[in-house]
Design a protein around this motif. Structure first.
Motif, PDB file in Angstrom:
ATOM      1  N   ARG A 113      12.002 -13.373  13.607  1.00  0.00           N
ATOM      2  CA  ARG A 113      11.478 -12.524  14.681  1.00  0.00           C
ATOM      3  C   ARG A 113      11.480 -11.053  14.244  1.00  0.00           C
ATOM      4  N   THR A 114      12.628 -10.518  13.909  1.00  0.00           N
ATOM      5  CA  THR A 114      12.669  -9.147  13.397  1.00  0.00           C
ATOM      6  C   THR A 114      12.664  -9.216  11.870  1.00  0.00           C
ATOM      7  N   PHE A 115      11.820  -8.369  11.258  1.00  0.00           N
ATOM      8  CA  PHE A 115      11.544  -8.522   9.819  1.00  0.00           C
ATOM      9  C   PHE A 115      11.618  -7.166   9.107  1.00  0.00           C
ATOM     10  N   LEU A 116      12.170  -7.184   7.899  1.00  0.00           N
ATOM     11  CA  LEU A 116      12.240  -5.976   7.072  1.00  0.00           C
ATOM     12  C   LEU A 116      11.856  -6.339   5.641  1.00  0.00           C
ATOM     13  N   ALA A 117      10.870  -5.622   5.095  1.00  0.00           N
ATOM     14  CA  ALA A 117      10.456  -5.805   3.703  1.00  0.00           C
ATOM     15  C   ALA A 117      10.653  -4.487   2.958  1.00  0.00           C
ATOM     16  N   VAL A 118      11.388  -4.541   1.847  1.00  0.00           N
ATOM     17  CA  VAL A 118      11.664  -3.347   1.036  1.00  0.00           C
ATOM     18  C   VAL A 118      11.086  -3.576  -0.360  1.00  0.00           C
ATOM     19  N   PRO A 119      10.206  -2.697  -0.832  1.00  0.00           N
ATOM     20  CA  PRO A 119       9.570  -2.908  -2.134  1.00  0.00           C
ATOM     21  C   PRO A 119      10.502  -2.627  -3.310  1.00  0.00           C
ATOM     22  N   LEU A 120      10.256  -3.330  -4.396  1.00  0.00           N
ATOM     23  CA  LEU A 120      10.895  -3.027  -5.679  1.00  0.00           C
ATOM     24  C   LEU A 120       9.849  -2.291  -6.502  1.00  0.00           C
ATOM     25  N   VAL A 121      10.109  -1.028  -6.765  1.00  0.00           N
ATOM     26  CA  VAL A 121       9.104  -0.176  -7.406  1.00  0.00           C
ATOM     27  C   VAL A 121       9.635   0.342  -8.737  1.00  0.00           C
ATOM     28  N   LYS A 122       8.810   0.217  -9.777  1.00  0.00           N
ATOM     29  CA  LYS A 122       9.152   0.757 -11.086  1.00  0.00           C
ATOM     30  C   LYS A 122       7.947   1.513 -11.630  1.00  0.00           C
ATOM     31  N   ASP A 123       8.160   2.779 -11.975  1.00  0.00           N
ATOM     32  CA  ASP A 123       7.093   3.628 -12.510  1.00  0.00           C
ATOM     33  C   ASP A 123       5.887   3.656 -11.586  1.00  0.00           C
ATOM     34  N   THR A 141       0.818  -1.215   0.000  1.00  0.00           N
ATOM     35  CA  THR A 141       0.000   0.000   0.000  1.00  0.00           C
ATOM     36  C   THR A 141       0.851   1.263   0.000  1.00  0.00           C
ATOM     37  N   ARG A 142       1.889   1.274   0.811  1.00  0.00           N
ATOM     38  CA  ARG A 142       2.697   2.484   0.974  1.00  0.00           C
ATOM     39  C   ARG A 142       3.846   2.585  -0.032  1.00  0.00           C
ATOM     40  N   LEU A 143       4.231   1.452  -0.579  1.00  0.00           N
ATOM     41  CA  LEU A 143       5.388   1.389  -1.479  1.00  0.00           C
ATOM     42  C   LEU A 143       6.635   1.935  -0.799  1.00  0.00           C
ATOM     43  N   GLU A 144       6.811   1.521   0.450  1.00  0.00           N
ATOM     44  CA  GLU A 144       7.989   1.934   1.210  1.00  0.00           C
ATOM     45  C   GLU A 144       8.353   0.807   2.169  1.00  0.00           C
ATOM     46  N   PRO A 145       9.597   0.811   2.678  1.00  0.00           N
ATOM     47  CA  PRO A 145      10.021  -0.273   3.568  1.00  0.00           C
ATOM     48  C   PRO A 145       9.123  -0.402   4.801  1.00  0.00           C
ATOM     49  N   VAL A 146       8.908  -1.646   5.222  1.00  0.00           N
ATOM     50  CA  VAL A 146       8.156  -1.932   6.445  1.00  0.00           C
ATOM     51  C   VAL A 146       9.066  -2.725   7.375  1.00  0.00           C
ATOM     52  N   HIS A 147       9.227  -2.213   8.585  1.00  0.00           N
ATOM     53  CA  HIS A 147      10.130  -2.812   9.563  1.00  0.00           C
ATOM     54  C   HIS A 147       9.311  -3.268  10.773  1.00  0.00           C
ATOM     55  N   VAL A 148       9.368  -4.579  11.047  1.00  0.00           N
ATOM     56  CA  VAL A 148       8.656  -5.126  12.211  1.00  0.00           C
ATOM     57  C   VAL A 148       9.705  -5.639  13.189  1.00  0.00           C
ATOM     58  N   GLU A 149       9.776  -5.015  14.352  1.00  0.00           N
ATOM     59  CA  GLU A 149      10.833  -5.384  15.303  1.00  0.00           C
ATOM     60  C   GLU A 149      10.617  -6.762  15.888  1.00  0.00           C
TER      61      GLU A 149
END
Length: 208
Positions: free
Chosen positions: A51-61, A18-26
């Motif tokens: 346990r600690t999680f980071l998702a970074v989107p790959l965004v094009k156009d 939704t945000r098209l930005e990194p999501v960090h869950v501690e």
């Protein structure tokens, strides 16, 4: 991607989509998604030991085309520097994927152009064959026409000399035969004229 369309919008991947930005869950285990036993969260924690999680989107156009996901098997937050590093990797990945796509397009276009060149070469060969055929048809007619024009201009030595076969050979022989016959007839006429002239002179002399 279809996978991201099916995820819970309140999950880490859902928020990232939704945000098209990194999501960090501690701590994945401490979140509501784990308490509600949402499969993607419980599988990640219980089976993946994350346990600690980071998702970074790959965004094009402005569109999500994939994601980088990293995690720790302990509760230890990623630092801003680490998040920035993963984000940089994601940007480079998008550029690399776009370069691969462009390269593939160039390869396809190159093959198409090579095929077009081959088709043009084949067409050129056909054109040469057609030209050769036309030359074989037109040349005997041109020669016969030129000979007839010379005969009409009283040049009785003109003949068709090409090495032709079939119908073209018959045209050559017919034109040459006609030229020979006309030349012979004119010779006979000239001889007869000479004889008449001689006889006339003799008669004139005898009458004097």
């Amino acid at each position: 991607p279809p996978y991201f369309r099916d995820v819970d919008p309140n999950s880490a991947f859902g928020r990232m989509r939704t945000r098209l930005e990194p999501v960090h869950v501690e701590d994945l285990k401490a979140g509501q998604a784990y308490a509600d036993r949402i499969p993607i969260r419980t599988d990640l924690v219980d089976l993946g030991r994350a346990r600690t999680f980071l998702a970074v989107p790959l965004v094009k156009d402005g569109k999500l085309i994939g994601a980088f996901a990293v995690y720790r098997d302990e509760v230890r937050a990623f630092t801003p520097k680490q998040i920035e590093l993963v984000t940089g990797f994601s940007d480079q990945a998008v550029i690399a994927m776009e370069n691969v796509r462009l390269f593939d397009e160039v390869q396809v276009r190159t093959r198409e152009l090579a095929q077009s060149v081959e088709d043009l070469r084949a067409l050129g060969e056909v054109g040469q064959q057609v030209n050769a055929t036309l030359d074989a048809v037109v040349l005997p007619v041109q020669q016969a026409t030129a000979v007839l024009e010379r005969i009409a201009a009283r040049d009785l030595t003109a003949r068709v000399t090409g090495d032709f076969a079939g119908d073209h050979g018959r045209i050559r022989d017919a034109v040459n035969a006609a030229a020979d016959a006309l030349s012979g007839a004119l010779t006979e006429v000239q001889q007869a004229t000479d004889q008449v002239s001689t006889a006339a002179e003799q008669i004139a002399e005898a009458s004097q």
